[in-house]
Design an enzyme around this catalytic site. Structure first.
Site, PDB file in Angstrom:
ATOM      1  N   SER A 480       0.854  -1.188   0.000  1.00  0.00           N
ATOM      2  CA  SER A 480       0.000   0.000   0.000  1.00  0.00           C
ATOM      3  C   SER A 480       0.894   1.244   0.000  1.00  0.00           C
ATOM      4  CB  SER A 480      -0.960  -0.046   1.174  1.00  0.00           C
ATOM      5  OG  SER A 480      -1.973   0.918   1.037  1.00  0.00           O
ATOM      6  N   ASP A 568      -8.470  -5.286  -6.048  1.00  0.00           N
ATOM      7  CA  ASP A 568      -8.178  -4.181  -5.139  1.00  0.00           C
ATOM      8  C   ASP A 568      -9.016  -2.961  -5.509  1.00  0.00           C
ATOM      9  OD1 ASP A 568      -7.069  -2.275  -3.459  1.00  0.00           O
ATOM     10  OD2 ASP A 568      -5.010  -2.928  -3.807  1.00  0.00           O
ATOM     11  N   HIS A 600      -7.057  -5.564  -1.649  1.00  0.00           N
ATOM     12  CA  HIS A 600      -5.970  -4.720  -1.162  1.00  0.00           C
ATOM     13  C   HIS A 600      -5.104  -5.451  -0.143  1.00  0.00           C
ATOM     14  CE1 HIS A 600      -3.919  -0.964  -0.779  1.00  0.00           C
ATOM     15  NE2 HIS A 600      -4.174  -0.853   0.507  1.00  0.00           N
TER      16      HIS A 600
END
Length: 644
Positions: A480, A568, A600
């Site tokens: 991320s 995601d 994600h």
């Protein structure tokens, strides 16, 4: 100490044998998550006599958490589909464990958040959901037995970003102002209007005000507040006057708010199972500190803490507060879970979820403080391989996501994998991280790909200056925001890193913000817009592009491994596709792993294992060529392939 044996990747990344154990309110059973067909599912077993485990779910995607209902009859849990984050609420009948779980929110595209089980109404559950309108969340009550839904607050104007259930006086609404501040209001469902109670400066709360929940009697609101202070402390907010009264604080630590980003972690508020009243508060510095606020819990807590030298994690008790189940955070003996009987003083170990791992073969995580080039103190963690002289080692700089969260002490399978293979591992809480005072977080405003990245480089330089790290064998890895940091590392500072791993990372800040899902957009005002900018404003979009790795692809000289979840919704697949394709066009050394059944968060164990094995091989190729004696690494880009 002799060098440890090589720990198989599967031993570190396979699902634990058990996790998330909780005792039923009547004290007769425990529930826990355990593997079934390689997915974490929900099980129950008896306390007296111990044993007789029964599986009560058959989910094909691993569960993260669950809840007992107050009457011990039902278990509730949520799950999404393939990582899309649209979590539905399910009910399990403990008295009929062979019956199928019931989906209480069977609405396409719906997503529930903020699940509450009121102690005063054990037959009900309350949550926020976008059932009526995918872009708006209402407050919903469900009768657990019948499944009947009732709307407690209807967000027809779309002004509320969320609701807080209260057992008296009606619910509260949270709203974001145009400036990104957070307004708390009392909601009137009859008129569908709100009456302001308090206003919180959004600059102090980039991921929202947390915790924020009504007291058990509904008369006030418990709030994590930094008003008038740099530290986040617990206050009681009077809804009639908006005044705050401090309930508890720590002189140097913030409230432990990691559960705001990672709901599987324990809340900073420890509540009575019987009454729902506050009995304890968690704070987090280098390690956790718990303040007991209830005389009975103050008696119980020392008996729990003595069971392990780790930090208490999940804590549950029966309604009477006699039987307690506690698990522990630990860097080398994670998740050990005990049953304690306060009436007899007896305790027993229920299980160690990674009993196949020998704590003596795992590396300790050491808190360290690193000075940034402009004088900030960066709380960090250093893990060194055991049985090896910690001198000029290959180093993995592991960057946390968010960026509005933090690294903390405890078991991390990636850290242990790298340490077991002879790497030093450094985790730097760079400016912009949360949990170290609001000034430290606000120091990250406008500093993506600038001072936030400088902090990471200062961490590398610290490790090199102290002789731990070989400057020619440093890797950067993260997911991320951490993936973005890895891409920034190889584009803005291409000479520092010998290898990089980007997992669901951002390559184009403007595109990332434009592609945010509807449920996430309202919160952007207090974090991404404030820290980075608004892509709708040309000057700010230009600045965002200048801070985006995609704009500096021509500077990449470092081998890169990219991993992406196809589903995601936060960092969409296009972020990774664009970076990989741009590097391919110029012949860069890049590998790409695309996982069709992930979002994600990479959660399925077979994907975690495959990714970890790929990273292990990748680092071995680019950091350890010639062994650990400092022999120069191979930099031939032909050694890297592309996988799809």
């Amino acid at each position: 100490m002799a060098s440890p044996e090589s720990i198989p990747v599967k031993a570190l990344f396979a699902p634990p044998s058990r996790s998330s154990t909780s005792i039923s309110p009547d004290g007769s059973k425990i529930a826990y998550l355990a593997p079934w067909q390689n997915r974490m599912n929900l099980w129950i077993e008896d306390v007296d006599p111990p044993g007789r485990p029964r599986r009560v779910t058959a989910e094909d995607r691993g569960l993260l958490s669950y809840h007992w209902t107050g009457d011990s009859r039902w278990l509730l849990y949520t799950r999404d589909q393939g990582g899309d984050e649209n979590r539905h609420l399910y009910r399990v009948d403990v008295e009929n464990p062979d019956s199928a779980a019931v989906n209480l929110t069977p609405f396409p595209g719906a997503r529930i958040t903020d699940l509450v089980l009121p102690a005063a109404h054990p037959d009900k559950a309350v949550f926020c959901a976008n059932i009526r309108d995918l872009a708006q969340f209402d407050l919903i009550e469900v009768d657990i037995a019948s499944g009947e839904l009732r709307t407690l607050a209807t967000n027809t104007e779309g002004t509320a970003t969320g609701f807080i259930y209260s057992s008296a006086g009606g619910p509260f609404a949270t709203e974001l102002t145009a400036e990104g501040d957070v307004r708390l209001s009392r909601w009137n469902e009859a008129t569908r209007t709100s009456h302001p109670v308090a206003l919180f400066d959004g600059a102090d709360y980039p991921v929202g005000v947390y915790p924020m929940q009504a007291t058990a009697d509904g008369a006030a609101v418990l709030v994590g507040s930094s008003r008038g202070s740099d530290r986040l402390r617990l206050v009681l907010l009077d809804p009639a006057t908006g005044e705050e009264r401090e309930i508890d604080s720590h002189p140097t630590y913030d409230l432990d708010t990691r559960a705001n980003a990672f709901p599987r972690l324990p809340s900073p508020l420890i509540l009575s199972r019987g009454t729902g009243e506050l009995i304890g508060v968690r704070y987090l510095g280098d390690r956790q500190v718990i303040h007991p606020l209830d005389p009975h819990f103050a008696e119980v807590l020392p008996h729990l803490q003595v069971l392990s030298d780790g930090d208490p994690a999940d804590i549950s008790s029966d309604i009477e507060g006699r039987r307690w189940v506690v698990s522990f955070v630990h860097d080398r003996d994670p998740g050990a879970t005990y049953l304690y009987d306060h009436a007899t003083g007896e305790s027993r170990l229920l299980f160690r979820p990674w009993e196949h791992l020998d704590p003596r073969q795992l590396a300790p995580m050491k808190p360290v403080s690193i000075a940034s080039r402009d004088g900030l103190s960066l709380p960090s963690y250093l893990t060194l391989p055991i049985g090896t002289r910690p001198r000029r080692l290959p180093l993995v700089l592991l960057v946390h996501g968010g960026p509005w969260t933090r690294d903390s002490w405890g078991f991390n399978p990636a850290v242990q994998l790298f340490a077991n293979r002879g790497y030093a591992v450094l985790q730097v809480n760079f400016r912009g991280s949360t949990g170290f005072g609001k000034k430290f977080t606000q120091a990250g405003v406008g500093e993506l790909a600038a001072k936030m990245h400088d902090d990471l480089i200062d961490g590398v330089n610290w490790a090199v200056a102290r002789g731990y790290a070989d400057p020619d064998r440093v890797a950067i890895m993260g997911a991320s925001y951490g993936g973005y940091a890895a891409l920034v590392g190889i584009t803005f500072t291409p000479d520092v890193f010998a290898a990089a791993v980007d997992i669901v990372g951002i390559s184009d800040l403007a595109n990332f913000m434009r592609s945010q899902p509807a449920f996430a957009r309202p919160a952007l005002a207090s974090n991404w817009y404030r820290f980075v900018g608004d892509p709708a404003i040309p000057e700010q979009e230009a600045d965002m592009l200048a801070r985006s790795p995609i704009s500096k692809v021509d500077d990449v000289r470092t081998p890169l491994l990219v991993a992406q979840g196809a589903n995601d919704s936060r960092v969409v697949r296009g972020e990774s596709d664009s970076m990989v394709e741009a590097l391919r066009r110029r012949g860069g050394a890049v590998e790409y792993m695309l996982m069709a059944d992930e979002g994600h968060a990479i959660e399925n164990s077979e994907n975690l294992i495959a990714l970890s094995e790929a990273v292990e091989r990748f680092f071995d190729e680019h950091l350890r060529a010639g062994g650990l004696d400092g022999t120069p690494r191979s930099t031939d880009p032909s050694h890297s392939g592309v996988t799809r």
